[in-house]
Enzyme design. Structure first.
Site, mmCIF file in Angstrom:
data_model
loop_
_atom_site.group_PDB
_atom_site.id
_atom_site.type_symbol
_atom_site.label_atom_id
_atom_site.label_comp_id
_atom_site.label_asym_id
_atom_site.label_seq_id
_atom_site.Cartn_x
_atom_site.Cartn_y
_atom_site.Cartn_z
ATOM 1 N N ARG A 1 23.016 50.500 41.776
ATOM 2 C CA ARG A 1 23.530 50.901 43.020
ATOM 3 C C ARG A 1 24.630 51.917 42.862
ATOM 4 O O ARG A 1 23.694 53.536 42.402
ATOM 5 C CB ARG A 1 24.886 49.919 42.654
ATOM 6 C CG ARG A 1 24.102 48.382 42.729
ATOM 7 C CD ARG A 1 24.787 47.342 42.165
ATOM 8 N NE ARG A 1 26.173 46.972 43.537
ATOM 9 C CZ ARG A 1 27.135 46.878 42.871
ATOM 10 N NH1 ARG A 1 27.719 46.225 42.921
ATOM 11 N NH2 ARG A 1 28.288 46.840 44.755
ATOM 12 N N ARG B 1 32.770 35.792 48.412
ATOM 13 C CA ARG B 1 31.656 37.342 49.576
ATOM 14 C C ARG B 1 30.718 37.329 49.333
ATOM 15 O O ARG B 1 30.736 37.006 47.232
ATOM 16 C CB ARG B 1 33.371 37.724 50.152
ATOM 17 C CG ARG B 1 34.438 37.222 50.695
ATOM 18 C CD ARG B 1 35.729 38.643 50.805
ATOM 19 N NE ARG B 1 36.547 37.447 50.808
ATOM 20 C CZ ARG B 1 37.953 37.516 50.722
ATOM 21 N NH1 ARG B 1 37.927 39.050 50.580
ATOM 22 N NH2 ARG B 1 39.196 36.968 50.825
ATOM 23 N N GLU C 1 30.187 44.655 27.064
ATOM 24 C CA GLU C 1 30.312 44.678 28.574
ATOM 25 C C GLU C 1 29.519 44.139 29.688
ATOM 26 O O GLU C 1 28.137 44.543 28.693
ATOM 27 C CB GLU C 1 30.161 46.179 28.740
ATOM 28 C CG GLU C 1 30.526 46.721 30.031
ATOM 29 C CD GLU C 1 30.080 48.333 30.281
ATOM 30 O OE1 GLU C 1 29.970 49.627 29.565
ATOM 31 O OE2 GLU C 1 29.833 48.420 31.321
ATOM 32 N N HIS D 1 34.054 51.812 35.966
ATOM 33 C CA HIS D 1 33.920 53.544 36.573
ATOM 34 C C HIS D 1 35.059 54.690 36.709
ATOM 35 O O HIS D 1 34.659 56.117 36.644
ATOM 36 C CB HIS D 1 33.470 53.525 37.772
ATOM 37 C CG HIS D 1 32.611 51.767 38.108
ATOM 38 N ND1 HIS D 1 31.569 51.803 37.446
ATOM 39 C CD2 HIS D 1 32.619 50.712 38.989
ATOM 40 C CE1 HIS D 1 30.705 50.773 37.415
ATOM 41 N NE2 HIS D 1 31.267 49.964 38.898
ATOM 42 N N ALA E 1 35.659 47.178 39.617
ATOM 43 C CA ALA E 1 35.598 48.870 39.295
ATOM 44 C C ALA E 1 36.626 49.709 38.239
ATOM 45 O O ALA E 1 35.594 51.165 38.340
ATOM 46 C CB ALA E 1 36.014 49.251 41.028
ATOM 47 N N ARG F 1 29.185 54.087 41.192
ATOM 48 C CA ARG F 1 28.778 53.225 39.552
ATOM 49 C C ARG F 1 27.705 52.631 38.078
ATOM 50 O O ARG F 1 27.676 52.438 37.594
ATOM 51 C CB ARG F 1 28.189 51.396 40.527
ATOM 52 C CG ARG F 1 29.281 51.247 41.135
ATOM 53 C CD ARG F 1 28.889 49.904 42.083
ATOM 54 N NE ARG F 1 28.999 49.850 42.904
ATOM 55 C CZ ARG F 1 29.964 48.931 43.747
ATOM 56 N NH1 ARG F 1 31.520 48.490 42.846
ATOM 57 N NH2 ARG F 1 30.616 49.365 44.831
ATOM 58 N N ASP G 1 40.760 53.372 26.158
ATOM 59 C CA ASP G 1 42.039 54.230 25.690
ATOM 60 C C ASP G 1 41.718 52.836 25.027
ATOM 61 O O ASP G 1 42.437 53.112 23.378
ATOM 62 C CB ASP G 1 42.416 55.177 25.849
ATOM 63 C CG ASP G 1 42.661 56.449 26.203
ATOM 64 O OD1 ASP G 1 40.943 57.291 26.082
ATOM 65 O OD2 ASP G 1 42.862 57.497 26.723
ATOM 66 N N HIS H 1 28.226 43.111 33.645
ATOM 67 C CA HIS H 1 28.332 43.356 34.661
ATOM 68 C C HIS H 1 27.350 42.354 35.764
ATOM 69 O O HIS H 1 25.704 42.259 35.328
ATOM 70 C CB HIS H 1 28.192 44.792 35.520
ATOM 71 C CG HIS H 1 28.927 46.146 34.614
ATOM 72 N ND1 HIS H 1 30.179 45.578 35.355
ATOM 73 C CD2 HIS H 1 28.580 46.594 33.599
ATOM 74 C CE1 HIS H 1 31.076 47.013 34.589
ATOM 75 N NE2 HIS H 1 29.819 47.167 33.930
ATOM 76 N N LEU H 2 27.898 41.638 36.336
ATOM 77 C CA LEU H 2 27.092 40.549 37.076
ATOM 78 C C LEU H 2 25.703 41.389 37.837
ATOM 79 O O LEU H 2 24.460 41.459 38.115
ATOM 80 C CB LEU H 2 27.696 39.749 38.241
ATOM 81 C CG LEU H 2 28.731 38.754 38.264
ATOM 82 C CD1 LEU H 2 30.003 39.463 39.151
ATOM 83 C CD2 LEU H 2 28.438 37.424 37.830
ATOM 84 N N ASN I 1 39.358 41.926 41.645
ATOM 85 C CA ASN I 1 38.578 41.382 42.686
ATOM 86 C C ASN I 1 37.560 39.710 42.452
ATOM 87 O O ASN I 1 36.773 39.115 43.374
ATOM 88 C CB ASN I 1 37.879 42.261 43.564
ATOM 89 C CG ASN I 1 38.625 43.225 44.252
ATOM 90 O OD1 ASN I 1 39.405 43.106 45.232
ATOM 91 N ND2 ASN I 1 38.483 44.193 44.134
HETATM 92 O O1 CA2 Z 1 28.776 43.479 39.117
HETATM 93 C C1 CA2 Z 1 29.713 43.895 38.274
HETATM 94 O O2 CA2 Z 1 29.339 42.805 37.885
HETATM 95 C C2 CA2 Z 1 30.692 44.726 38.577
HETATM 96 O O3 CA2 Z 1 31.726 44.591 37.631
HETATM 97 C C3 CA2 Z 1 31.957 44.261 40.190
HETATM 98 C C4 CA2 Z 1 32.270 45.172 40.719
HETATM 99 C C5 CA2 Z 1 32.406 46.342 41.000
HETATM 100 O O4 CA2 Z 1 32.777 47.277 41.225
HETATM 101 C C6 CA2 Z 1 31.313 46.855 39.776
HETATM 102 O O5 CA2 Z 1 30.781 48.052 39.973
HETATM 103 C C7 CA2 Z 1 30.122 46.091 38.973
HETATM 104 C C8 CA2 Z 1 33.180 44.117 41.804
HETATM 105 C C9 CA2 Z 1 33.522 42.658 41.953
HETATM 106 C C10 CA2 Z 1 34.015 41.881 43.292
HETATM 107 O O6 CA2 Z 1 33.753 41.031 43.568
HETATM 108 C C11 CA2 Z 1 33.485 40.170 44.627
HETATM 109 C C12 CA2 Z 1 33.159 38.961 44.289
HETATM 110 C C13 CA2 Z 1 32.407 39.005 45.318
HETATM 111 C C14 CA2 Z 1 33.437 38.720 46.766
HETATM 112 C C15 CA2 Z 1 34.029 40.426 46.905
HETATM 113 C C16 CA2 Z 1 34.256 40.676 45.169
#
Ligand code: CA2
Length: 149
Positions: free
Chosen positions: A107, A18, A98, A80, A77, A111, A87, A100-101, A11
């Protein structure tokens, strides 16, 4: 010159399109371009890949063995959930930072758990695009044996 792979998971191709309130307005292209540019400034050769598929991410980690010196990984995702990804990281014995944005610890509880963290050099989260730049700096220091550990 060390070689580093920026690997983004499911994603993250939607970045900037979004949920700007959670992930900001930065697009994946901007993330990749910033990483290549910042990498060059600190003498890292940066390549990048994104996939929505767990197996493709695992293949990319396997392929990094012998071709890359380290990986900056935002497994999305799968962070998690994926013991398979954990592995794969263990098996290649490459340093992984690692990233994450968002601040995953601020959250939803699901997560807070990261399978990646247990096999990573470290984790950076909550700083958006800057987190990738910080991850490159951290990996560069680690590769030069200047890391904390
Ligand atoms: O914060 C992050 O970088 C995450 O890895 C982003 C994942 C989320 O499942 C992790 O818990 C934290 C989700 C990426 C989805 O990115 C989107 C971006 C724009 C619109 C929809 C989804």
């Amino acid at each position: 010159m060390h070689k580093v792979l920026i690997l983004n998971g499911p994603n993250l191709n939607l970045l900037g399109t979004r949920q700007p309130e959670v992930y900001g307005r930065t697009t994946l292209k901007m993330v990749e371009e910033t990483c290549v540019k910042h990498g060059a400034s600190i003498e890292l050769e940066v390549s990048h890949q994104q996939s929505n598929h767990e197996g493709v991410l695992i293949d990319a980690i396997h392929a990094a063995k012998g071709t890359q010196d380290g990986i900056v990984l935002n497994a999305g995702a799968y962070t998690h959930t994926s013991i398979a990804l954990m592995d794969a990281i263990s098996s290649v014995e490459l340093p992984v930072v690692e990233v994450h944005l968002s601040n995953i610890h601020a959250r939803e509880p699901f997560r807070h758990k990261s399978y990646v963290a247990s096999v990573a050099v470290g984790q950076i989260c909550g700083f958006g695009l800057l987190g990738y730049v910080m991850a490159l700096d951290a990996l560069s220091a680690h590769l030069k044996n200047e890391g904390a550990a």
